[in-house]
Design a protein around this motif. Sequence first.
Motif, PDB file in Angstrom:
ATOM      1  N   GLY A 176       0.800  -1.217   0.000  1.00  0.00           N
ATOM      2  CA  GLY A 176       0.000   0.000   0.000  1.00  0.00           C
ATOM      3  C   GLY A 176       0.826   1.258   0.000  1.00  0.00           C
ATOM      4  N   ASP A 177       0.993   1.873   1.173  1.00  0.00           N
ATOM      5  CA  ASP A 177       1.608   3.191   1.281  1.00  0.00           C
ATOM      6  C   ASP A 177       2.946   3.151   2.005  1.00  0.00           C
ATOM      7  OD1 ASP A 177      -0.793   3.911   0.209  1.00  0.00           O
ATOM      8  OD2 ASP A 177      -1.554   4.911   1.999  1.00  0.00           O
ATOM      9  N   PHE A 178       3.716   4.207   1.857  1.00  0.00           N
ATOM     10  CA  PHE A 178       4.923   4.425   2.652  1.00  0.00           C
ATOM     11  C   PHE A 178       5.151   5.925   2.716  1.00  0.00           C
ATOM     12  CE2 PHE A 178       6.092   3.354  -1.714  1.00  0.00           C
ATOM     13  CZ  PHE A 178       6.787   4.488  -2.112  1.00  0.00           C
ATOM     14  N   GLY A 179       5.982   6.357   3.639  1.00  0.00           N
ATOM     15  CA  GLY A 179       6.255   7.781   3.786  1.00  0.00           C
ATOM     16  C   GLY A 179       5.205   8.475   4.631  1.00  0.00           C
ATOM     17  N   ASP A 180       5.214   9.806   4.597  1.00  0.00           N
ATOM     18  CA  ASP A 180       4.389  10.620   5.479  1.00  0.00           C
ATOM     19  C   ASP A 180       3.161  11.213   4.798  1.00  0.00           C
ATOM     20  OD1 ASP A 180       6.167  10.160   7.559  1.00  0.00           O
ATOM     21  OD2 ASP A 180       7.400  11.897   7.060  1.00  0.00           O
ATOM     22  N   ALA A 181       2.798  10.696   3.639  1.00  0.00           N
ATOM     23  CA  ALA A 181       1.583  11.135   2.949  1.00  0.00           C
ATOM     24  C   ALA A 181       0.771   9.913   2.555  1.00  0.00           C
ATOM     25  CB  ALA A 181       1.916  11.967   1.717  1.00  0.00           C
ATOM     26  N   LEU A 182      -0.537   9.993   2.708  1.00  0.00           N
ATOM     27  CA  LEU A 182      -1.426   8.921   2.294  1.00  0.00           C
ATOM     28  C   LEU A 182      -1.547   8.921   0.779  1.00  0.00           C
ATOM     29  CD1 LEU A 182      -3.641   6.781   3.053  1.00  0.00           C
ATOM     30  CD2 LEU A 182      -5.279   8.681   2.947  1.00  0.00           C
ATOM     31  N   PHE A 183      -1.324   7.762   0.141  1.00  0.00           N
ATOM     32  CA  PHE A 183      -1.492   7.647  -1.294  1.00  0.00           C
ATOM     33  C   PHE A 183      -2.984   7.505  -1.608  1.00  0.00           C
ATOM     34  CE2 PHE A 183       2.986   5.651  -1.694  1.00  0.00           C
ATOM     35  CZ  PHE A 183       3.551   6.922  -1.721  1.00  0.00           C
ATOM     36  N   THR A 184      -3.512   8.404  -2.414  1.00  0.00           N
ATOM     37  CA  THR A 184      -4.941   8.452  -2.661  1.00  0.00           C
ATOM     38  C   THR A 184      -5.369   7.447  -3.713  1.00  0.00           C
ATOM     39  OG1 THR A 184      -4.699  10.183  -4.344  1.00  0.00           O
ATOM     40  CG2 THR A 184      -5.034  10.908  -2.063  1.00  0.00           C
ATOM     41  N   ASP A 185      -6.630   7.049  -3.644  1.00  0.00           N
ATOM     42  CA  ASP A 185      -7.256   6.267  -4.700  1.00  0.00           C
ATOM     43  C   ASP A 185      -7.548   7.178  -5.885  1.00  0.00           C
ATOM     44  OD1 ASP A 185      -7.252   4.099  -2.960  1.00  0.00           O
ATOM     45  OD2 ASP A 185      -9.283   4.527  -2.238  1.00  0.00           O
ATOM     46  N   PRO A 186      -7.720   6.604  -7.092  1.00  0.00           N
ATOM     47  CA  PRO A 186      -8.110   7.444  -8.231  1.00  0.00           C
ATOM     48  C   PRO A 186      -9.510   8.004  -8.017  1.00  0.00           C
ATOM     49  CG  PRO A 186      -8.205   5.112  -8.791  1.00  0.00           C
ATOM     50  CD  PRO A 186      -7.561   5.196  -7.449  1.00  0.00           C
ATOM     51  N   GLY A 187      -9.769   9.152  -8.623  1.00  0.00           N
ATOM     52  CA  GLY A 187     -11.086   9.773  -8.485  1.00  0.00           C
ATOM     53  C   GLY A 187     -10.980  11.283  -8.456  1.00  0.00           C
ATOM     54  N   PRO A 188     -12.107  11.975  -8.324  1.00  0.00           N
ATOM     55  CA  PRO A 188     -12.116  13.442  -8.392  1.00  0.00           C
ATOM     56  C   PRO A 188     -11.254  14.122  -7.335  1.00  0.00           C
ATOM     57  CG  PRO A 188     -14.331  12.554  -8.633  1.00  0.00           C
ATOM     58  CD  PRO A 188     -13.464  11.410  -8.251  1.00  0.00           C
ATOM     59  N   GLU A 189     -11.116  13.526  -6.159  1.00  0.00           N
ATOM     60  CA  GLU A 189     -10.350  14.138  -5.076  1.00  0.00           C
ATOM     61  C   GLU A 189      -8.960  13.525  -4.933  1.00  0.00           C
ATOM     62  OE1 GLU A 189     -11.540  16.788  -3.553  1.00  0.00           O
ATOM     63  OE2 GLU A 189     -13.337  16.590  -4.785  1.00  0.00           O
ATOM     64  N   SER A 190      -8.499  12.826  -5.952  1.00  0.00           N
ATOM     65  CA  SER A 190      -7.221  12.128  -5.857  1.00  0.00           C
ATOM     66  C   SER A 190      -6.057  13.065  -6.123  1.00  0.00           C
ATOM     67  CB  SER A 190      -7.187  10.971  -6.857  1.00  0.00           C
ATOM     68  OG  SER A 190      -6.955  11.454  -8.180  1.00  0.00           O
ATOM     69  N   ALA A 191      -4.847  12.503  -6.029  1.00  0.00           N
ATOM     70  CA  ALA A 191      -3.622  13.260  -6.309  1.00  0.00           C
ATOM     71  C   ALA A 191      -3.319  13.338  -7.792  1.00  0.00           C
ATOM     72  CB  ALA A 191      -2.442  12.606  -5.580  1.00  0.00           C
ATOM     73  N   PHE A 192      -4.125  12.691  -8.640  1.00  0.00           N
ATOM     74  CA  PHE A 192      -3.791  12.530 -10.052  1.00  0.00           C
ATOM     75  C   PHE A 192      -4.625  13.442 -10.941  1.00  0.00           C
ATOM     76  CE2 PHE A 192      -3.636   8.306  -7.926  1.00  0.00           C
ATOM     77  CZ  PHE A 192      -2.255   8.191  -7.835  1.00  0.00           C
ATOM     78  N   THR A 193      -3.947  14.186 -11.806  1.00  0.00           N
ATOM     79  CA  THR A 193      -4.624  14.966 -12.834  1.00  0.00           C
ATOM     80  C   THR A 193      -3.832  14.847 -14.131  1.00  0.00           C
ATOM     81  OG1 THR A 193      -3.437  16.979 -12.171  1.00  0.00           O
ATOM     82  CG2 THR A 193      -5.644  16.640 -11.239  1.00  0.00           C
ATOM     83  N   ILE A 194      -4.514  14.991 -15.248  1.00  0.00           N
ATOM     84  CA  ILE A 194      -3.877  15.012 -16.563  1.00  0.00           C
ATOM     85  C   ILE A 194      -3.962  16.432 -17.094  1.00  0.00           C
ATOM     86  CG2 ILE A 194      -3.960  14.189 -18.936  1.00  0.00           C
ATOM     87  CD1 ILE A 194      -3.076  12.023 -17.058  1.00  0.00           C
ATOM     88  N   ARG A 195      -2.806  16.971 -17.523  1.00  0.00           N
ATOM     89  CA  ARG A 195      -2.778  18.321 -18.078  1.00  0.00           C
ATOM     90  C   ARG A 195      -1.808  18.353 -19.252  1.00  0.00           C
ATOM     91  NH1 ARG A 195      -2.112  23.248 -14.022  1.00  0.00           N
ATOM     92  NH2 ARG A 195      -4.182  22.420 -13.489  1.00  0.00           N
ATOM     93  N   ASP A 196      -2.326  18.640 -20.440  1.00  0.00           N
ATOM     94  CA  ASP A 196      -1.506  18.791 -21.649  1.00  0.00           C
ATOM     95  C   ASP A 196      -0.608  17.581 -21.880  1.00  0.00           C
ATOM     96  OD1 ASP A 196      -2.600  21.338 -22.058  1.00  0.00           O
ATOM     97  OD2 ASP A 196      -1.069  22.264 -20.781  1.00  0.00           O
TER      98      ASP A 196
END
Length: 277
Positions: A60-80
Motif C-alpha cells: 500500500g503506502d509508505f512515507g508521510d503522505a497517504l497515497f490516494t485512490d483514483p477519483g475526483p479528489e485524488s492526487a492525479f490529474t492530466i494536463r496537456d
Amino acid sequence: MAMLTLTLATATSGLPTPRTSPKVRLCGYQLAWSDEFNEASIGNWRLDGKRWTAHTPWAGDFGDALFTDPGPESAFTIRDGHLQITARRRPDGKWTSGLIAAADETGAGTGLTEGYFETRIRMSPGSGTWPAFWLFSLTPRSDPRPKIELDALEYYGHDSSGYYASWKVHVPGNKQRERGELQRIPIVPGLLSARYNTVGILVTRTRITYLFNRAVVWSAARPAELDTPLFPLVNLALGSGYSIRNTPDPSVLSVDYVRLYSPVPRGTAAPCVPDGD
C-alpha cells in the motif's frame, strides 16, 4: 522503497556523472509498452483493465503522505499530456499524495525481464519531497521468491544537488539475506525542478545500467536472483525520515511519459530508441 531496512554497500567512486558522461544511443530495442498520459488509466488495488494501480501491490503506502485512490479528489490529474501527482495538506493537517504501479497483487501487470525502462519527469522544488522512478519484481504477492527493486531515481527535496540510484534484493521473512548497492548521482543543483529530464534503466542478461538524460551514470552486475520480469512505479512520497514541516503545499511531480523497450531478436533490424530529452 528505502523504508525497508537494508545494509547497502556504496558503489565505487570515480564513476561518470551527468556532467561528464556522453550520451549513448540505444539501438536494437523496440517499444513494448508506454503511457503518454493523454488520459488517466489508474485503478485502485487491481488493474481491472487499467495501465496502473494507485498503491504498491504488496503493502500500500509508505512515507508521510497517504497515497490516494483514483477519483475526483485524488492526487492525479492530466494536463496537456502530462500526469501530475500532487502532494497537498488537508484541513486536518495530514498530507495526501500518489503512486502509480504497473501491476497488482495477483501478478497481473506489465514488465520486462530484459529491456530499457524510461520516464521523463519534472519535480517542484522544496524540502520534504521524496519522488522516485523504480522497478520491482512482477510476481504475485504470495510468491516466495526474493523480490528485486531497482531504483532509477530516488530524490530527497532538501538536497537538489543529487539523487540516488540503487538495486536491492528483498528476501521475504529473512532480512539477513537482503543486500544491495546504493550510488549517489551528482547533478546541477536545481536541475530536477528547473526542467524535464529523462531517467532510465537498461537491464540486460548480465548488467543493470542507469542513465540520466541518456548519459550513463552507473552500472552494476545483474543480481542472480533477478529471474522474473520487472514492472515500473512512479511516486511522490514525503518524508523518508526528513522533516516535512516546510514542504511546499502543494508540491507536484509531473510525468510526461513512461516507456518500456524490449530487445529485438538477433538479426532483426530496429531503429534506435528516440531521444526523449
